[in-house]
Design an enzyme around this catalytic site. Sequence first.
Site, PDB file in Angstrom:
ATOM      1  N   GLU A 101     -10.664  -2.513   4.711  1.00  0.00           N
ATOM      2  CA  GLU A 101      -8.958  -1.995   4.388  1.00  0.00           C
ATOM      3  C   GLU A 101      -9.281  -0.377   4.185  1.00  0.00           C
ATOM      4  O   GLU A 101      -9.606  -0.075   2.818  1.00  0.00           O
ATOM      5  CB  GLU A 101      -7.567  -2.763   4.175  1.00  0.00           C
ATOM      6  CG  GLU A 101      -7.787  -4.323   4.589  1.00  0.00           C
ATOM      7  CD  GLU A 101      -5.972  -4.689   4.572  1.00  0.00           C
ATOM      8  OE1 GLU A 101      -5.835  -5.993   5.140  1.00  0.00           O
ATOM      9  OE2 GLU A 101      -6.223  -4.766   3.154  1.00  0.00           O
ATOM     10  N   ASP A 158       1.074  -1.484   0.175  1.00  0.00           N
ATOM     11  CA  ASP A 158       0.188   0.223  -0.450  1.00  0.00           C
ATOM     12  C   ASP A 158       0.714   1.211   0.030  1.00  0.00           C
ATOM     13  O   ASP A 158       1.921   1.617   0.729  1.00  0.00           O
ATOM     14  CB  ASP A 158      -0.963   0.436   1.165  1.00  0.00           C
ATOM     15  CG  ASP A 158      -1.476  -1.242   1.434  1.00  0.00           C
ATOM     16  OD1 ASP A 158      -1.784  -2.410   0.862  1.00  0.00           O
ATOM     17  OD2 ASP A 158      -1.650  -1.296   2.922  1.00  0.00           O
TER      18      ASP A 158
END
Length: 556
Positions: free
Chosen positions: A235, A61
């Site tokens: 998420e 990420d």
Amino acid sequence: MKSSRVAAVGTALVGLGAADAGTPAVYIGPGVPSGTPIAANYTGPLRPQAHYSPPTAFMNDPNGCFLDASGTWHVYYQYNPTDVVAGNQHWGHATSKDLYHWDNQPIALFPPDADTNVFSGSAVIDPENTSGFFPSQDNGVVAIYTLNTDTKQTQNIAYSYDDGYTFIPYENNPVIDSESNQFRDPKVIKYEDTWVMVVAFSQEFVIGFYTSKDLKTWEFASNFSHHGLLGTQYECPNLQKMPIKDTDETKYVLTISINPGAPLGGSIMEYFPGDFNGTHFTPVDNAARIADFAKDNYAGQFFYGVPETEPAVSIAWASNWQYTQNVPTADEGWRSVMSLPRINYLTNITRLGWDMVSLPYDVSPVLGDELTASNADAASLVNKSLAIDFSSAASNALYFNASVSGLPPVKNISASAWFNFTFLSPVSGESLSGGYQFGGDNPFFVSRERTRGFDNPFFTDKASISQLLDPAGTWSIAGFIDRSIFEVFLDGGIFSGTVTFFPTAPLSIFSAATGGLPEGAQVQVKVWEVKSAWAEKEDENGTVRGNVTANAWPWV
Ligand SMILES: *[C@@H]1O[C@H](CO)[C@@H](O)[C@H](O)[C@H]1NC(C)=O
Ligand SMILES: *[C@@H]1O[C@H](CO)[C@@H](O)[C@H](O)[C@H]1NC(C)=O
Ligand SMILES: *[C@@H]1O[C@H](CO)[C@@H](O)[C@H](O)[C@H]1NC(C)=O
Ligand SMILES: *[C@@H]1O[C@H](CO)[C@@H](O)[C@H](O)[C@H]1NC(C)=O
Ligand SMILES: *[C@@H]1O[C@H](CO)[C@@H](O)[C@H](O)[C@H]1NC(C)=O
Ligand SMILES: *[C@@H]1O[C@H](CO)[C@@H](O)[C@H](O)[C@H]1NC(C)=O
Ligand SMILES: *[C@@H]1O[C@H](CO)[C@@H](O)[C@H](O)[C@H]1NC(C)=O
Ligand SMILES: *[C@@H]1O[C@H](CO)[C@@H](O)[C@H](O)[C@H]1NC(C)=O
Ligand SMILES: *[C@@H]1O[C@H](CO)[C@@H](O)[C@H](O)[C@H]1NC(C)=O
Ligand SMILES: *[C@@H]1O[C@H](CO)[C@@H](O)[C@H](O)[C@H]1NC(C)=O
Ligand SMILES: *[C@@H]1O[C@H](CO)[C@@H](O)[C@H](O)[C@H]1NC(C)=O
């Protein structure tokens, strides 16, 4: 193998007013480089040349994205510096003036001990010193992130005196404690004079909203739960204000990344346009909208610090948890790439309502020669084809766009009316292809089925989307191919798709064709070579060293 435990109480802190008691330790594990960027080899045949990928090892990420006052873009990222799979998470760091040419920086965030990982989060600039961390500067940066242990996930902060190159963990962490091991990925923005955090209670399918005046003390404000596609976890939420096209108005967008369990398998990001009043988010409707129609776009993050009147700017992780730890780029010593930087704004696409537009951020810094400049077929590609050999482009990367106009209503268009494109390897016969059918349901597809460098049951072949033909009788496409990643933008970014692919030989012939087009249709195609952003940073041995003037941490 050795590891060292570095007390964060150093002479550099004394005299800056920071607490000198109980300051948390920073742990530098075995083999984890610190104080200097990691030297890199960006020459491998699968290494994208105009995209960010980590110097070595494993990235996921994007974290802490912000634009500083001097115009430098900062991207941090989930980083395992010691292996080509996830684990041992830190925040890697890279900076850029144009979002295409990147400088690797030293790792920015380390865990406090060997049993803790630094998970995803965000960063803000605190020019008004609301945090009290910054005695004498208006460029203080605060990172807000999750610390993960086997038993719990908590929200923590660290502050930077030097524009985000080095961080000092706050001595009274965590700022939001928990008993949960599924509570993560804080993203902070400013709403009027209040900081607002969105954070995922991942397995309860809840996005929590918290507010703070000083980034240290957080108050619960509201929950947004069980909206859209659930997958098996929520998420990396983002809350972002963005302009509405052709108006002076703005709206908010809440994004939620879900993994696993996306419709195409694995991970994907969905979004909800809506309104935010400082504590509560209200979506415009009950629809779940997917940010990207292919399989390789996850955990997108908006940059903090972009003026609210301008389109938002974002970047995403261009992979999928179903196969990211198996892809063959490990043979070149790295895994995972970021998407192209994107601009984002909202627009009303009539029957479907609100849509978040996603387009490449200004590509001009990497655009090379136009390869269609004097190509008559490209200027009028009606019922014919053209082929362009770009094997002379050292980057092996290409940008193209095409616009089609003069289309009659869709009911008048035959099912045999198509725009198709292919990237082919004349060496191996492999190809990546896609096409749009102007009749019928107006489907667009992209296919990686004819690439042969990677085999995995979840590395599914094709992705598609159905569009609605613009009543103005126009259609457009833009595509950016970069060795092992292809991104496509349809109808001015109303839909976008991100596709990784792994050929055994470079794809180096671009072709485009139309057929069956109705009378009156016009087609124009333009193709540019993409310049390598990394090649110009290589030394005589092909090594990219990053910011060689970088300082070790001030507190070591
Ligand atoms: C850089 O990586 C490529 C691909 O793995 C490899 O062929 C090449 O030898 C490497 N260069 C150096 C200097 O190690
Ligand atoms: C920043 O806040 C700290 C703590 O409140 C304070 O000591 C310091 O004077 C402030 N600095 C500025 C420039 O406001
Ligand atoms: C918000 O959601 C969290 C996580 O499910 C839960 O613990 C908390 O009680 C909720 N708060 C309210 C006010 O519903
Ligand atoms: C924000 O919206 C919530 C839910 O509709 C409402 O309870 C709250 O009073 C609103 N706050 C403000 C400041 O308008
Ligand atoms: C979008 O535009 C259409 C057509 O003008 C209109 O009917 C619809 O209400 C608009 N939708 C939204 C969400 O504003
Ligand atoms: C194609 O790309 C060029 C270069 O970015 C841009 O100037 C042009 O407007 C684009 N055309 C279309 C139809 O997107
Ligand atoms: C579309 O087809 C109908 C007959 O099905 C015809 O009457 C009409 O003129 C056509 N319109 C255009 C723009 O071609
Ligand atoms: C475009 O591709 C479709 C699907 O493979 C095919 O049916 C069609 O014949 C192609 N058309 C042209 C003009 O290449
Ligand atoms: C394109 O080809 C189709 C037949 O496949 C034909 O009907 C049509 O008239 C052609 N279009 C133009 C603009 O010439
Ligand atoms: C390139 O490699 C050669 C041979 O190993 C070495 O002598 C030289 O110093 C290297 N150049 C740089 C800039 O590191
Ligand atoms: C290199 O890092 C230092 C901080 O360690 C920073 O001040 C400088 O701006 C950076 N330079 C580049 C080119 O990234």
